[in-house]
Design a protein around this motif. Structure first.
Motif, PDB file in Angstrom:
ATOM      1  N   THR A  49      13.650 -39.761  36.063  1.00 36.11           N
ATOM      2  CA  THR A  49      14.609 -39.115  36.760  1.00 36.11           C
ATOM      3  C   THR A  49      14.914 -39.558  38.299  1.00 36.11           C
ATOM      4  N   LEU A  50      13.804 -39.461  38.761  1.00 42.67           N
ATOM      5  CA  LEU A  50      13.890 -40.152  40.228  1.00 42.67           C
ATOM      6  C   LEU A  50      14.349 -41.441  40.534  1.00 42.67           C
ATOM      7  N   LEU A  51      14.083 -42.424  39.903  1.00 46.45           N
ATOM      8  CA  LEU A  51      14.672 -43.685  39.663  1.00 46.45           C
ATOM      9  C   LEU A  51      15.851 -43.741  39.367  1.00 46.45           C
ATOM     10  N   GLN A  52      16.460 -43.011  38.335  1.00 47.40           N
ATOM     11  CA  GLN A  52      17.883 -42.973  38.101  1.00 47.40           C
ATOM     12  C   GLN A  52      18.670 -42.332  39.262  1.00 47.40           C
ATOM     13  N   ARG A  53      18.150 -41.223  39.864  1.00 47.42           N
ATOM     14  CA  ARG A  53      18.735 -41.070  41.242  1.00 47.42           C
ATOM     15  C   ARG A  53      18.766 -41.657  42.091  1.00 47.42           C
ATOM     16  N   LEU A  54      18.084 -42.453  42.702  1.00 45.13           N
ATOM     17  CA  LEU A  54      18.010 -43.574  43.483  1.00 45.13           C
ATOM     18  C   LEU A  54      18.712 -44.762  43.245  1.00 45.13           C
ATOM     19  N   ALA A  55      18.912 -44.941  41.905  1.00 43.98           N
ATOM     20  CA  ALA A  55      19.803 -46.165  41.559  1.00 43.98           C
ATOM     21  C   ALA A  55      21.231 -45.647  41.880  1.00 43.98           C
ATOM     22  N   ASP A  56      21.331 -44.307  41.354  1.00 41.37           N
ATOM     23  CA  ASP A  56      22.836 -43.709  41.722  1.00 41.37           C
ATOM     24  C   ASP A  56      23.332 -43.731  43.167  1.00 41.37           C
ATOM     25  N   GLN A  57      22.289 -43.409  43.984  1.00 41.54           N
ATOM     26  CA  GLN A  57      22.454 -43.710  45.570  1.00 41.54           C
ATOM     27  C   GLN A  57      22.669 -44.853  45.869  1.00 41.54           C
ATOM     28  N   GLN A  58      21.983 -46.057  45.496  1.00 35.97           N
ATOM     29  CA  GLN A  58      21.850 -47.330  45.727  1.00 35.97           C
ATOM     30  C   GLN A  58      23.460 -47.752  45.226  1.00 35.97           C
ATOM     31  N   VAL A  59      23.955 -47.460  44.028  1.00 39.92           N
ATOM     32  CA  VAL A  59      25.333 -48.025  43.677  1.00 39.92           C
ATOM     33  C   VAL A  59      26.388 -47.383  44.588  1.00 39.92           C
ATOM     34  N   PHE A  60      26.188 -46.069  44.902  1.00 39.17           N
ATOM     35  CA  PHE A  60      27.263 -45.462  45.781  1.00 39.17           C
ATOM     36  C   PHE A  60      27.436 -46.157  47.042  1.00 39.17           C
ATOM     37  N   TYR A  61      26.302 -46.411  47.818  1.00 42.15           N
ATOM     38  CA  TYR A  61      26.445 -47.277  48.926  1.00 42.15           C
ATOM     39  C   TYR A  61      26.619 -48.631  48.833  1.00 42.15           C
ATOM     40  N   TRP A  62      25.996 -49.464  47.746  1.00 44.05           N
ATOM     41  CA  TRP A  62      26.267 -50.957  47.773  1.00 44.05           C
ATOM     42  C   TRP A  62      27.685 -51.202  47.332  1.00 44.05           C
ATOM     43  N   THR A  94      10.180 -47.584  44.345  1.00 41.83           N
ATOM     44  CA  THR A  94      10.801 -48.472  43.385  1.00 41.83           C
ATOM     45  C   THR A  94      10.040 -49.282  42.373  1.00 41.83           C
ATOM     46  N   ALA A  95       8.669 -49.265  42.944  1.00 41.64           N
ATOM     47  CA  ALA A  95       7.462 -50.112  42.336  1.00 41.64           C
ATOM     48  C   ALA A  95       6.899 -49.064  41.541  1.00 41.64           C
ATOM     49  N   GLY A  96       7.022 -47.828  41.573  1.00 40.58           N
ATOM     50  CA  GLY A  96       6.228 -46.838  41.043  1.00 40.58           C
ATOM     51  C   GLY A  96       4.949 -46.566  41.618  1.00 40.58           C
ATOM     52  N   LEU A  97       4.617 -47.031  42.715  1.00 38.13           N
ATOM     53  CA  LEU A  97       3.420 -46.412  43.580  1.00 38.13           C
ATOM     54  C   LEU A  97       3.466 -45.088  44.088  1.00 38.13           C
ATOM     55  N   GLN A  98       4.604 -44.536  44.017  1.00 35.32           N
ATOM     56  CA  GLN A  98       4.956 -43.063  44.781  1.00 35.32           C
ATOM     57  C   GLN A  98       5.949 -42.537  43.647  1.00 35.32           C
ATOM     58  N   MET A  99       5.713 -41.227  43.549  1.00 35.40           N
ATOM     59  CA  MET A  99       6.387 -40.315  42.466  1.00 35.40           C
ATOM     60  C   MET A  99       7.472 -39.240  43.152  1.00 35.40           C
TER      61      MET A  99
END
Length: 132
Positions: A49-62, A94-99
């Protein structure tokens, strides 16, 4: 997974590793039901869910067509180029080292270039357990 985060293959491998811990017990008990396999989803859901939320933010800005949002995006990219601490936070999440979310509200203001970051050259240590 949104392709903007380049996470599909990596998260599929983590899913497989998580399932590999569960499947032997399921097979031993003769119970491979959806209910039994829900433990895998429960274990994986917060990070996915965290990664999906980050990807959605990236899409919005990019992909923005809004000049104001594009201006802020470009400022953030310039800041990340100069700021090892913020860059590390994004990459380690993004690499999964932080949650956890990579940026606090203050980090977002700093990334947008509105405040200086006196810790810009500081890169936090990688947590020993692979997550935080």
């Amino acid at each position: 997974m949104n392709p903007h985060a380049s996470q599909g293959r990596m998260q599929a491998m983590v899913d497989a590793m998580t399932l590999s811990d569960l499947i032997p017990d399921c097979l031993r008990d003769g119970d491979c039901s959806a209910e039994r396999l829900r433990a895998c989803e429960a274990a994986r859901r917060p990070h996915v869910t965290l990664l999906q939320r980050l990807a959605d933010q990236q899409v919005f800005y990019w992909n923005t067509g809004n000049p104001g949002v594009a201006f802020l995006r470009d400022r953030v990219f310039r800041t990340l180029n100069r700021n090892a601490r913020l860059r590390y936070q994004v990459l380690s999440t993004t690499a999964g080292l932080q949650m956890t979310e990579p940026f606090t509200l203050l980090d977002r203001v700093i990334a947008a270039g509105f405040l200086p970051d006196f810790r810009a050259g500081h890169r936090p240590a990688i947590p020993q357990n692979g997550g935080s």
